[in-house]
Design an enzyme around this catalytic site. Structure first.
Site, PDB file in Angstrom:
ATOM      1  N   GLY A 154     -12.916 -43.996  71.928  1.00 30.43           N
ATOM      2  CA  GLY A 154     -13.664 -44.907  71.054  1.00 30.43           C
ATOM      3  C   GLY A 154     -14.671 -45.725  71.847  1.00 30.43           C
TER       4      GLY A 154
ATOM      5  N   THR B 166     -11.899 -50.358  76.029  1.00 31.42           N
ATOM      6  CA  THR B 166     -11.348 -50.200  74.677  1.00 31.42           C
ATOM      7  C   THR B 166     -11.189 -51.565  74.029  1.00 31.42           C
ATOM      8  OG1 THR B 166      -9.392 -49.614  73.367  1.00 31.42           O
ATOM      9  CG2 THR B 166      -8.997 -50.011  75.687  1.00 31.42           C
TER      10      THR B 166
ATOM     11  N   ARG C 101     -11.934 -66.073  54.624  1.00 29.13           N
ATOM     12  CA  ARG C 101     -11.153 -67.276  54.282  1.00 29.13           C
ATOM     13  C   ARG C 101     -11.900 -68.148  53.266  1.00 29.13           C
ATOM     14  NH1 ARG C 101      -7.041 -70.580  55.836  1.00 29.13           N
ATOM     15  NH2 ARG C 101      -6.405 -69.580  57.762  1.00 29.13           N
TER      16      ARG C 101
ATOM     17  N   ALA D 142      -4.086 -68.023  60.759  1.00 29.78           N
ATOM     18  CA  ALA D 142      -3.498 -67.248  59.649  1.00 29.78           C
ATOM     19  C   ALA D 142      -2.086 -67.731  59.337  1.00 29.78           C
ATOM     20  CB  ALA D 142      -3.476 -65.771  60.023  1.00 29.78           C
TER      21      ALA D 142
ATOM     22  N   ASP E 294      -5.033 -52.292  75.046  1.00 31.28           N
ATOM     23  CA  ASP E 294      -3.704 -51.669  75.128  1.00 31.28           C
ATOM     24  C   ASP E 294      -3.477 -50.891  76.429  1.00 31.28           C
ATOM     25  OD1 ASP E 294      -5.512 -49.672  74.601  1.00 31.28           O
ATOM     26  OD2 ASP E 294      -4.330 -48.693  73.053  1.00 31.28           O
TER      27      ASP E 294
ATOM     28  N   ASP F  83      -6.545 -45.042  77.886  1.00 34.54           N
ATOM     29  CA  ASP F  83      -5.474 -44.269  78.528  1.00 34.54           C
ATOM     30  C   ASP F  83      -5.671 -42.756  78.423  1.00 34.54           C
ATOM     31  OD1 ASP F  83      -3.980 -46.319  79.534  1.00 34.54           O
ATOM     32  OD2 ASP F  83      -2.613 -46.451  77.829  1.00 34.54           O
TER      33      ASP F  83
ATOM     34  N   ARG G 299     -14.336 -37.354  71.353  1.00 37.03           N
ATOM     35  CA  ARG G 299     -12.967 -36.939  71.671  1.00 37.03           C
ATOM     36  C   ARG G 299     -13.029 -35.423  71.814  1.00 37.03           C
ATOM     37  NH1 ARG G 299     -11.814 -41.477  68.073  1.00 37.03           N
ATOM     38  NH2 ARG G 299     -10.971 -43.118  69.412  1.00 37.03           N
TER      39      ARG G 299
ATOM     40  N   ARG H 189      -5.172 -49.617  66.941  1.00 39.10           N
ATOM     41  CA  ARG H 189      -4.328 -48.411  67.026  1.00 39.10           C
ATOM     42  C   ARG H 189      -2.853 -48.808  66.962  1.00 39.10           C
ATOM     43  NH1 ARG H 189      -5.774 -43.400  70.992  1.00 39.10           N
ATOM     44  NH2 ARG H 189      -7.833 -43.859  70.177  1.00 39.10           N
TER      45      ARG H 189
ATOM     46  N   ARG I 237     -24.487 -49.218  83.351  1.00 45.79           N
ATOM     47  CA  ARG I 237     -25.608 -49.789  84.120  1.00 45.79           C
ATOM     48  C   ARG I 237     -25.157 -50.175  85.531  1.00 45.79           C
ATOM     49  NH1 ARG I 237     -26.857 -55.151  84.825  1.00 45.79           N
ATOM     50  NH2 ARG I 237     -29.038 -55.729  85.121  1.00 45.79           N
TER      51      ARG I 237
ATOM     52  N   ARG J 230      -6.626 -67.407  46.568  1.00 43.38           N
ATOM     53  CA  ARG J 230      -6.011 -66.087  46.659  1.00 43.38           C
ATOM     54  C   ARG J 230      -5.157 -65.927  47.902  1.00 43.38           C
ATOM     55  NH1 ARG J 230     -11.427 -62.545  45.411  1.00 43.38           N
ATOM     56  NH2 ARG J 230     -11.145 -62.397  43.161  1.00 43.38           N
TER      57      ARG J 230
ATOM     58  N   ASP K   6      -8.942 -52.252  72.043  1.00 41.37           N
ATOM     59  CA  ASP K   6      -7.527 -52.438  71.673  1.00 41.37           C
ATOM     60  C   ASP K   6      -6.723 -53.278  72.673  1.00 41.37           C
ATOM     61  OD1 ASP K   6      -8.128 -50.745  69.571  1.00 41.37           O
ATOM     62  OD2 ASP K   6      -7.371 -48.957  70.576  1.00 41.37           O
TER      63      ASP K   6
HETATM   64  P1  ADP Z   1      -8.829 -43.343  74.794  1.00 44.47           P
HETATM   65  O1  ADP Z   1      -9.440 -42.883  76.060  1.00 44.47           O
HETATM   66  O2  ADP Z   1      -9.556 -44.495  74.188  1.00 44.47           O
HETATM   67  O3  ADP Z   1      -7.327 -43.569  74.914  1.00 44.47           O
HETATM   68  P2  ADP Z   1      -8.294 -40.840  73.410  1.00 44.47           P
HETATM   69  O4  ADP Z   1      -6.817 -40.965  73.457  1.00 44.47           O
HETATM   70  O5  ADP Z   1      -8.912 -40.352  72.146  1.00 44.47           O
HETATM   71  O6  ADP Z   1      -9.053 -42.207  73.702  1.00 44.47           O
HETATM   72  O7  ADP Z   1      -8.701 -39.875  74.616  1.00 44.47           O
HETATM   73  C1  ADP Z   1     -10.068 -39.580  74.862  1.00 44.47           C
HETATM   74  C2  ADP Z   1     -10.186 -38.172  75.360  1.00 44.47           C
HETATM   75  O8  ADP Z   1      -9.501 -38.031  76.624  1.00 44.47           O
HETATM   76  C3  ADP Z   1      -9.537 -37.095  74.487  1.00 44.47           C
HETATM   77  O9  ADP Z   1     -10.364 -36.699  73.418  1.00 44.47           O
HETATM   78  C4  ADP Z   1      -9.362 -35.963  75.471  1.00 44.47           C
HETATM   79  O10 ADP Z   1     -10.564 -35.275  75.681  1.00 44.47           O
HETATM   80  C5  ADP Z   1      -8.995 -36.710  76.771  1.00 44.47           C
HETATM   81  N1  ADP Z   1      -7.546 -36.736  76.936  1.00 44.47           N
HETATM   82  C6  ADP Z   1      -6.642 -37.469  76.258  1.00 44.47           C
HETATM   83  N2  ADP Z   1      -5.387 -37.212  76.664  1.00 44.47           N
HETATM   84  C7  ADP Z   1      -5.490 -36.247  77.616  1.00 44.47           C
HETATM   85  C8  ADP Z   1      -4.553 -35.535  78.419  1.00 44.47           C
HETATM   86  N3  ADP Z   1      -3.247 -35.764  78.316  1.00 44.47           N
HETATM   87  N4  ADP Z   1      -5.033 -34.631  79.296  1.00 44.47           N
HETATM   88  C9  ADP Z   1      -6.351 -34.405  79.406  1.00 44.47           C
HETATM   89  N5  ADP Z   1      -7.287 -35.042  78.675  1.00 44.47           N
HETATM   90  C10 ADP Z   1      -6.878 -35.955  77.797  1.00 44.47           C
HETATM   91  O1  F6P Z   2      -9.337 -47.238  70.206  1.00 47.41           O
HETATM   92  C1  F6P Z   2     -10.295 -47.913  69.444  1.00 47.41           C
HETATM   93  C2  F6P Z   2     -10.084 -47.666  67.963  1.00 47.41           C
HETATM   94  O2  F6P Z   2     -11.072 -48.360  67.240  1.00 47.41           O
HETATM   95  C3  F6P Z   2      -8.694 -48.029  67.449  1.00 47.41           C
HETATM   96  O3  F6P Z   2      -8.539 -49.412  67.244  1.00 47.41           O
HETATM   97  C4  F6P Z   2      -8.617 -47.195  66.195  1.00 47.41           C
HETATM   98  O4  F6P Z   2      -7.284 -46.849  65.904  1.00 47.41           O
HETATM   99  C5  F6P Z   2      -9.399 -45.958  66.555  1.00 47.41           C
HETATM  100  O5  F6P Z   2     -10.210 -46.282  67.671  1.00 47.41           O
HETATM  101  C6  F6P Z   2     -10.268 -45.454  65.429  1.00 47.41           C
HETATM  102  O6  F6P Z   2     -10.873 -44.284  65.831  1.00 47.41           O
HETATM  103  P1  F6P Z   2     -12.069 -43.576  65.039  1.00 47.41           P
HETATM  104  O7  F6P Z   2     -13.331 -44.181  65.519  1.00 47.41           O
HETATM  105  O8  F6P Z   2     -11.956 -42.148  65.420  1.00 47.41           O
HETATM  106  O9  F6P Z   2     -11.876 -43.825  63.580  1.00 47.41           O
END
Ligand code: ADP
Ligand code: F6P
Length: 339
Positions: free
Chosen positions: A30, A144, A173, A205, A148, A122, A91, A190, A40, A181, A146
């Protein structure tokens, strides 16, 4: 183990491995505000150290399609303030296969990419690790919204996203108060509840629902809404994390059970857009530059992070094995402030 802050090392600029001449950079997963600032920084840090830079468009998908361009200092002019990613992102399923990974490593070699900076989450780091095992030097930069990624207290994009969500929730709000409401506002994240927790606190909230507290009791929530109404509260704001979801149906159930008009708002992708905050620009710039410095030192299979007030780097495998949790103490504070 985390290495000490690069900032503390005096001589790191002297150490350039002869094997590093060209650096590649891609964004994956994402998009997140601040990714452009990171790109950059990679480009300009590398150029300032006498290296060549290649940009890979559309993440691993573009790498497999050989969408590779040369990048100059001017190519990244006027980008630090822009949201999204100028390299585009994607992706890519094939990158999860051994065949795809081998092809990606071969393409890096074909284009003379001695070191690759992967800006993403990750999943993207898991891909970088596979490439490192196949002989491509890789460094991950956490990008990201998130928040996370366990090895770092900070991920590029979170600060902008949480401020965007906070401002949107303030607006909801206003109308929620006018109409007396109950409003459910769903934020992204995620499987993680950081955006929800931070907005919950920042927007004052009445309730925060997050996947980390997945066993919440909807009946108890309904009773609390009724109790609040009795006490004269004019509206009730629920921040619901995407990981819990179901906001629209939840709104219907709450309205039916309480007789209070209830609306759901799903903020969605607006949270990923917009000009990055100062914090995102600065962290992205430092982390991007650091990734180049690590490659110059001959490091590979590392991910950059910010931990306990220091910029650090970890082995990717170690980083991916770490677990991140939301502090019970913070959640407890958020609850007590919502009474
Ligand atoms: P993020 O990097 O934000 O966690 P994704 O989980 O969608 O987002 O992973 C991004 C891309 O990284 C995936 O579309 C894929 O190409 C690659 N990727 C994810 N997991 C693996 C994995 N276990 N091994 C190799 N490539 C991966
Ligand atoms: O990882 C960033 C994020 O925006 C998450 O918060 C969400 O679950 C996901 O990506 C949404 O992905 P997409 O852009 O494919 O709808």
């Amino acid at each position: 183990m985390a290495e000490n802050s690069m900032m503390d090392k005096e001589k790191y600029l002297d150490e350039i491995e002869d094997s590093i001449r060209t650096i590649g950079v891609l964004t994956s997963g994402g998009d997140a505000p601040g990714m452009n600032a990171a790109i950059r920084a990679v480009v300009r840090r590398a150029l300032s150290r006498g290296l060549k830079v290649r940009g890979i468009r559309r993440g691993y998908h573009g790498l497999l399609k050989e969408e590779i361009i040369d990048l100059s200092a001017r190519d990244v002019s006027d980008t630090i303030q822009r949201g999204g990613t100028i390299l585009q992102t994607a992706r890519c399923k094939s990158m999860r296969t051994e065949e795809g990974q081998q092809k990606a490593a071969a393409i890096c070699k074909k284009y003379g990419i001695d070191g690759l900076v992967v800006i993403g989450g990750d999943g993207s780091f898991a891909g970088a690790q596979k490439l490192a095992n196949l002989g491509v030097n890789t460094i991950g930069v956490p990008g990201t919204i998130d928040l996370d990624i366990a090895c770092t207290d900070y991920t590029i994009g979170f600060d902008t996203a949480v401020n965007t969500a906070m401002e949107a929730i303030d607006k909801v709000r206003d109308t929620s108060t006018s109409h007396e409401r109950c409003s459910i506002i769903e934020v992204m994240g995620r499987d993680a509840g950081y955006l929800a927790l931070w907005c919950g606190i920042a927007n004052g909230a009445e309730r925060i629902l997050m996947p980390e507290e997945h066993d919440f009791d909807e009946q108890e929530l309904i009773e609390d809404i009724l109790e609040n109404k009795k006490r004269g509260k004019k509206n009730y704001i629920i921040i619901n994390a995407e990981g819990i979801g179901d906001s629209i149906n939840m709104a219907k159930r709450i309205e039916e059970a309480t007789g209070i008009e209830t609306r759901a708002t799903i903020l969605g992708h607006m949270q990923r857009g917009g000009s990055p905050t100062c914090k995102d620009r600065v962290y992205a710039s430092i982390m991007g530059a650091m990734s180049v410095d690590l490659l110059c030192q001959g490091k590979t299979n590392r991910v950059v992070g910010y931990k306990n007030g220091q910029y650090v780097d970890y082995d990717i495998e170690e980083a991916l094995a770490m677990k991140k949790t939301i502090s019970d103490y913070q959640y407890n504070i958020a609850k007590s402030l919502a009474i």
